[in-house]
Scaffold this active site. Structure first.
Site, PDB file in Angstrom:
ATOM      1  N   GLY A 103       0.819  -1.211   0.000  1.00  0.00           N
ATOM      2  CA  GLY A 103       0.000   0.000   0.000  1.00  0.00           C
ATOM      3  C   GLY A 103       0.853   1.261   0.000  1.00  0.00           C
ATOM      4  O   GLY A 103       0.579   2.219  -0.733  1.00  0.00           O
ATOM      5  N   THR A 104       1.885   1.267   0.817  1.00  0.00           N
ATOM      6  CA  THR A 104       2.720   2.473   0.937  1.00  0.00           C
ATOM      7  C   THR A 104       3.346   2.837  -0.403  1.00  0.00           C
ATOM      8  O   THR A 104       3.336   4.007  -0.809  1.00  0.00           O
ATOM      9  CB  THR A 104       3.815   2.240   2.002  1.00  0.00           C
TER      10      THR A 104
ATOM     11  N   ASN B 118      -7.779   4.064   9.322  1.00  0.00           N
ATOM     12  CA  ASN B 118      -7.335   2.810   9.925  1.00  0.00           C
ATOM     13  C   ASN B 118      -7.404   2.808  11.446  1.00  0.00           C
ATOM     14  O   ASN B 118      -7.502   1.759  12.063  1.00  0.00           O
ATOM     15  CB  ASN B 118      -5.894   2.492   9.494  1.00  0.00           C
TER      16      ASN B 118
ATOM     17  N   SER C   1      -4.063  -2.632  -0.507  1.00  0.00           N
ATOM     18  CA  SER C   1      -2.977  -3.483  -0.022  1.00  0.00           C
ATOM     19  C   SER C   1      -3.534  -4.875   0.251  1.00  0.00           C
ATOM     20  O   SER C   1      -4.559  -5.021   0.912  1.00  0.00           O
ATOM     21  CB  SER C   1      -2.406  -2.879   1.265  1.00  0.00           C
ATOM     22  N   ALA C   2      -2.807  -5.902  -0.232  1.00  0.00           N
ATOM     23  CA  ALA C   2      -3.342  -7.270  -0.152  1.00  0.00           C
ATOM     24  C   ALA C   2      -3.351  -7.833   1.268  1.00  0.00           C
ATOM     25  O   ALA C   2      -4.234  -8.612   1.629  1.00  0.00           O
ATOM     26  CB  ALA C   2      -2.531  -8.194  -1.068  1.00  0.00           C
TER      27      ALA C   2
ATOM     28  N   THR D  62      11.356  -6.506 -11.099  1.00  0.00           N
ATOM     29  CA  THR D  62      10.789  -7.825 -11.396  1.00  0.00           C
ATOM     30  C   THR D  62       9.601  -8.104 -10.484  1.00  0.00           C
ATOM     31  O   THR D  62       9.699  -7.970  -9.263  1.00  0.00           O
ATOM     32  CB  THR D  62      11.870  -8.914 -11.216  1.00  0.00           C
TER      33      THR D  62
ATOM     34  N   CYS E 220       2.537   1.114  12.335  1.00  0.00           N
ATOM     35  CA  CYS E 220       3.843   1.762  12.204  1.00  0.00           C
ATOM     36  C   CYS E 220       4.131   2.607  13.444  1.00  0.00           C
ATOM     37  O   CYS E 220       5.265   2.756  13.847  1.00  0.00           O
ATOM     38  CB  CYS E 220       3.862   2.664  10.965  1.00  0.00           C
TER      39      CYS E 220
HETATM   40  N1  PLP Z   1      -3.016   3.162   4.241  1.00  0.00           N
HETATM   41  C1  PLP Z   1      -3.719   2.701   5.286  1.00  0.00           C
HETATM   42  C2  PLP Z   1      -5.037   3.335   5.620  1.00  0.00           C
HETATM   43  C3  PLP Z   1      -3.220   1.654   6.052  1.00  0.00           C
HETATM   44  O1  PLP Z   1      -3.917   1.216   7.103  1.00  0.00           O
HETATM   45  C4  PLP Z   1      -1.966   1.080   5.712  1.00  0.00           C
HETATM   46  C5  PLP Z   1      -1.370   0.005   6.540  1.00  0.00           C
HETATM   47  O2  PLP Z   1      -1.210   0.167   7.743  1.00  0.00           O
HETATM   48  C6  PLP Z   1      -1.281   1.574   4.590  1.00  0.00           C
HETATM   49  C7  PLP Z   1      -1.841   2.613   3.885  1.00  0.00           C
HETATM   50  C8  PLP Z   1       0.045   1.014   4.163  1.00  0.00           C
HETATM   51  O3  PLP Z   1      -0.099  -0.241   3.543  1.00  0.00           O
HETATM   52  P1  PLP Z   1       1.124  -1.271   3.491  1.00  0.00           P
HETATM   53  O4  PLP Z   1       1.291  -1.829   4.861  1.00  0.00           O
HETATM   54  O5  PLP Z   1       0.721  -2.320   2.499  1.00  0.00           O
HETATM   55  O6  PLP Z   1       2.330  -0.519   3.024  1.00  0.00           O
END
Ligand code: PLP
Length: 399
Positions: free
Chosen positions: A71-72, A151, A201-202, A239, A333
Site C-alpha cells: 500500500g505504501t 485505519n 494493499s493485499a 521484477t 507503524c
Molecule cells: N493506508 C492505510 C489506511 C493503512 O492502514 C496502511 C497500513 O497500515 C497503509 C496505507 C500502508 O499499507 P502497506 O502496509 O501495504 O504498506
C-alpha cells in the site's frame, strides 16, 4: 495460551485460498515474467490472470491496475507520480487524519515546493466536504488525497459528497483515495467517489504481505517513481513477484465477493464488543462516529472499535498482550512508540488522550466467543490498572 487477535487493521492472516495459490506458484518453477522463454511466459500469464481478477473485483479495466510492493509504495506512486505532472508550485490538499504513507509523501512534496493544505476534521473524524471543496478552489489545488476509511478510528468519509462539492466549487483536482482499509469492508465505487487514483494493499484482506495495487483510471497522468526495466506498463519498474501477486489476486477477489455478508456479520460483533466495553468500563468513549449512522451511507468501518479509557496506552497494550490479547494503539507503524496518535489529536484530544486509544479491529475469523472473552479481559485488565494506579477510573478527557 490462546491468542485473541484483534489487530486486523494492521494485518490480517493469510487466508487458505491465498496460501494455496501462493504455494502452487512458488513450487511451479516460474521464471522472470519479462523473459521470453516458457517459464517467463508462464509467470507473465500468472500476473495477467491476477490483474484480470483484481480489475474485475474493483470494477476497473485491466490496464488501470498497477501492482506494487504494498500500500505504501502504491500511495507513493500515486501522489509523487501525479504531482510530477502538475505545474511547479501547484497546491496539494489532504486531511489531517490520513495514514502516514499519505501524509509523509505529501509533506515531502511540500518540501519540494508544492504548498500543502491539511484539512481539519470534526470531533468524530469527518471531513466537511463543502469546506474542503471551497478551500481546494481557493488554492487551485491540483491534487487532493482523502482516504475512504481511517485505519485508527474507522471513520468513513463522504467521497461521493466530496465529488459533488468539488464540481459545485468548479475545481477539478486529481483525486487520490487511500482505500486500503475499505477493501473487503465497504463497497468500492471509484466512479461514484470521483477518484482517478486509488490504492489498496493485499495483506489487509488475507493476501500476502508485499503486494499493493494502484488503480490509475482513465489514463490518469502519472510519472513513474521506480524506473528501470519498464515493468507494470512502465509505471513501476522491478521484477514482479508473480506468486505473491497471484495470491493477492485471489484474496482481493474473495474479499470483494464476500464483503456484504462479512460486513454484516462483523459489524454485529463490533457492536457487541462496544456494548460490552461501554457497560464494563467506567467512562469509556467510542472514538469516531456512532454505530447508528444518521443516513444510509456507512459512517464507520464495520470491523473497527477504538475506545478511549483512562487506562489506555502502552501499559494497557502490554498487559493485554500478556493476557493473550493482540490489539493496537493506532497504526502499526506508530505502535511501539510513545508518540500520541496524530488521528486522535486531530479529533481534539489532548496529548494524554491521544496516547490512550485502544484499537480493536476484528476479522473474518473473529467469533462471538472471542468478543466475549475480549470484553472480559479488557475490563479485568483495566480494573487491575485502576487499583494499581490508585485512580478512580472517572470520565475521560477530550471532546
Ligand atoms: N493506508 C492505510 C489506511 C493503512 O492502514 C496502511 C497500513 O497500515 C497503509 C496505507 C500502508 O499499507 P502497506 O502496509 O501495504 O504498506
Amino acid at each position: 495460551m490462546q491468542r485473541l487477535y484483534f489487530d486486523h487493521n494492521a494485518t490480517s492472516p493469510l487466508r487458505p485460498e491465498a496460501r494455496a495459490e501462493l504455494e502452487r506458484w512458488l513450487d511451479a518453477g516460474l521464471g522472470n515474467p519479462s523473459s521470453v522463454h516458457g517459464s517467463g511466459r508462464r509467470a507473465r500469464s500468472v500476473i495477467d490472470e491476477a490483474r484480470e481478477r483484481v480489475a474485475a473485483a474493483l470494477g476497473v479495466r485491466e490496464g488501470e491496475v498497477v501492482f506494487t510492493s504494498g500500500g505504501t509504495e502504491a500511495i507513493g506512486l500515486a501522489l509523487r507520480g501525479a504531482a510530477a505532472k502538475l505545474a511547479p508550485g501547484t497546491a496539494l490538499a489532504t486531511t489531517t487524519i490520513e495514514h502516514a504513507a499519505v501524509l509523509e509523501h505529501l509533506r515531502a512534496l511540500r518540501d519540494g515546493g508544492h504548498p500543502l493544505l491539511e484539512l481539519d476534521v470534526d470531533g468524530e473524524g469527518r471531513l466537511d466536504v463543502e469546506r474542503a471543496a471551497r478551500a481546494c478552489a481557493e488554492l487551485g489545488a491540483g491534487l487532493l488525497s482523502v482516504g475512504v476509511a481511517n485505519n485508527e478510528i474507522g471513520v468513513v468519509q463522504d467521497l461521493a459528497g466530496l465529488r459533488a462539492a468539488l464540481e459545485r466549487a468548479g475545481v477539478r483536482p486529481v483525486v487520490h483515495t487511500d482505500a486500503v482499509q475499505a477493501l473487503g469492508r465497504l463497497p468500492i465505487d471509484l466512479e461514484q467517489w470521483g477518484a482517478q487514483l486509488a490504492t489498496f494493499s493485499a495483506h489487509k484482506v488475507g493476501g500476502p504481505v508485499g503486494v499493493g495495487v494502484l488503480v490509475a483510471r482513465g489514463g490518469a497522468a502519472l510519472e513513474p517513481v521506480a524506473v528501470g526495466g519498464g515493468q507494470e506498463m512502465g509505471f513501476r519498474a522491478g521484477t514482479e513477484s508473480a506468486a505473491a501477486i497471484a495470491a493477492a489476486g485471489v484474496a482481493i477477489e474473495l474479499a470483494v465477493a464476500e464483503r456484504a455478508a462479512y460486513a454484516e456479520r462483523v459489524e454485529g460483533l463490533a457492536r457487541r464488543l462496544w456494548a460490552g466495553l461501554e457497560a464494563g468500563l467506567v467512562g469509556a468513549r467510542l472514538l469516531g462516529p456512532a454505530f447508528e449512522a444518521p443516513d444510509a451511507r456507512p459512517a464507520r468501518l464495520p470491523n473497527t472499535v477504538n475506545v478511549l479509557t483512562d487506562q489506555g496506552g502502552d501499559l494497557l497494550l502490554a498487559r493485554l498482550d500478556l493476557e493473550g490479547v493482540e490489539a493496537s494503539a493506532g497504526s502499526a507503524c506508530a505502535s511501539g512508540s510513545i508518540e500520541p496518535s496524530h488521528v486522535l489529536l486531530a479529533l481534539g484530544l489532548d496529548e494524554s488522550g491521544a496516547r490512550r486509544g485502544l484499537r480493536l479491529s476484528l476479522g473474518p475469523d473473529t467469533t462471538a466467543h472471542d468478543v466475549e472473552q475480549l470484553v472480559d479481559i479488557v475490563c479485568r485488565t483495566c480494573a487491575s490498572l485502576v487499583e494499581k494506579q490508585g485512580t478512580t477510573g472517572g470520565a475521560v478527557g477530550g471532546p
